[in-house]
Motif scaffolding. Sequence first.
Motif, mmCIF file in Angstrom:
data_model
loop_
_atom_site.group_PDB
_atom_site.id
_atom_site.type_symbol
_atom_site.label_atom_id
_atom_site.label_comp_id
_atom_site.label_asym_id
_atom_site.label_seq_id
_atom_site.Cartn_x
_atom_site.Cartn_y
_atom_site.Cartn_z
ATOM 1 N N SER A 1 0.838 -1.203 0.000
ATOM 2 C CA SER A 1 0.000 0.000 0.000
ATOM 3 C C SER A 1 0.872 1.251 0.000
ATOM 4 O O SER A 1 0.589 2.223 -0.696
ATOM 5 C CB SER A 1 -0.902 0.034 1.235
ATOM 6 N N SER B 1 -8.996 -3.991 -1.850
ATOM 7 C CA SER B 1 -9.745 -3.002 -1.081
ATOM 8 C C SER B 1 -8.827 -1.842 -0.670
ATOM 9 O O SER B 1 -9.227 -0.677 -0.695
ATOM 10 C CB SER B 1 -10.350 -3.690 0.134
ATOM 11 N N SER B 2 -7.595 -2.158 -0.341
ATOM 12 C CA SER B 2 -6.630 -1.114 0.005
ATOM 13 C C SER B 2 -6.361 -0.228 -1.207
ATOM 14 O O SER B 2 -6.257 0.998 -1.096
ATOM 15 C CB SER B 2 -5.346 -1.784 0.491
ATOM 16 N N GLU C 1 -8.017 1.115 2.519
ATOM 17 C CA GLU C 1 -8.296 0.365 3.748
ATOM 18 C C GLU C 1 -8.392 -1.117 3.395
ATOM 19 O O GLU C 1 -9.184 -1.478 2.511
ATOM 20 C CB GLU C 1 -9.644 0.835 4.299
ATOM 21 N N LEU D 1 -9.915 -4.019 3.715
ATOM 22 C CA LEU D 1 -11.066 -4.773 4.225
ATOM 23 C C LEU D 1 -11.055 -6.186 3.645
ATOM 24 O O LEU D 1 -11.005 -6.347 2.428
ATOM 25 C CB LEU D 1 -12.373 -4.095 3.829
#
Length: 412
Positions: free
Chosen positions: A19, A330-331, A336, A338
Amino acid sequence: MSGFVTRTLSRNEAIMDLSRRMGFPWPVAVREKVPLWDALGLALGEDVTATDPSPPYDRSLRDGFAVRSFDLVGAGKTSPVFLTVCGEVPMGSMPDLKVGQEQAVLVHTGGAIPAGADSVVMLEDTSLVGDLLEVRRSVQKSENLLLQGEEYASGRRLIRKGDILDLRNIAAVASCGAVTVPVCDLRVAIMSTGDEIVPADSRHILPGMIRDTNSSIIMANMTRAGIRGVSLGIVGDDPDKLRAAFNAALESFDILVMSGGSSVSTRDHSVMLLRELGGGEVPVRGLNISPGKPTIVSGDPSRRKMAVCLPGHPHSCAVISSTFLVPLISSLIMGEPLDRFRKVFLPAGEDVIGRSGVEEFIPVRIGHGGEAIPLWARSGYLLAMGGSDGLIRLPENMETLRRGASVEVWLW
Ligand code: AMP
Ligand code: MG
């Protein structure tokens, strides 16, 4: 020795590291105006905010009479209060009525509350006696009605960008008059590799061949992330063909998810391609997880491209897709990670065999007494998660847990 996994990050470290390096969240393209029902199960591309308060006007929760609660103080079976009925609010309209002192207006469930009234007395607590309404029960202010905006005000965010449109939130979106919504248009390509892999629709297969199951596993997990993947089919283990397919995929798609090529013999090809993509680096080259260690990830943040190589064994591919790939996506979309599991701690119904030093995931079924029963799975199995309720997670620092001990369960 490039064919061997040399450095393994934990699943969480890998997601955090990627990320940061990739600069998530990426400004993902948006497909505008997708019909609401077609968008079910998809990640939305933008926040959706309420255009109206909920409820949009004061509404009755019952069939009954709109009244002023003050008029009914002390009303009871043996001490009824008598009110004058001065009209009715037909469903779907809001007549110009006002409830004055000792007056009542007939209302129906969901109907608008006329001005002046502050509560509703239920039909069953009343009787018409001549021209008068006998009321045998007192009511509190706001009893049996919903006040305008009591659930949320206009402008309230109903769904965040990246959240999935589903049974939990679609009513609020529909109630705004949103017949179309913007969905996230992340383009994810799915590719299976291996000389032995044949399309899943192959009627007859020779011994030594195997039908492609991983494309389906990855596709299913993409739907968990709210994304529709696109299958690019199967590519053999020939390095030149693999390179051509890899580069072509990353021209047209944001993300390429490959599976297979994790055995030492073919791994070098994938590692080489991922190294080129990463400008000489492969940030994730093996995860400290079981099953699913041979997972490799790289990307180019300047082009906003990422490639993920998942292990070939179907059960490993399935575990990594749901526990690593879904939160990674999701990141990327929301910033984030999830994972879409619900986490609980339950007593183990049997010993849970594990080893220290590696994070482990084991399919689990929940027994009638709420106990977590581990299911026997090997990485080559196809139905290891069939009938499961989720996965047991044994953290890195935990080995075998005895029956009765509390285990971490991730429910689907
Ligand atoms: P690999 O990572 O290519 O060495 O593959 C490990 C195992 O997974 C081998 O038994 C492969 O045949 C199997 N495998 C790889 N890709 C797939 C696929 N797409 N569908 C089913 N099995 C696969
Ligand atoms: Mg292979």
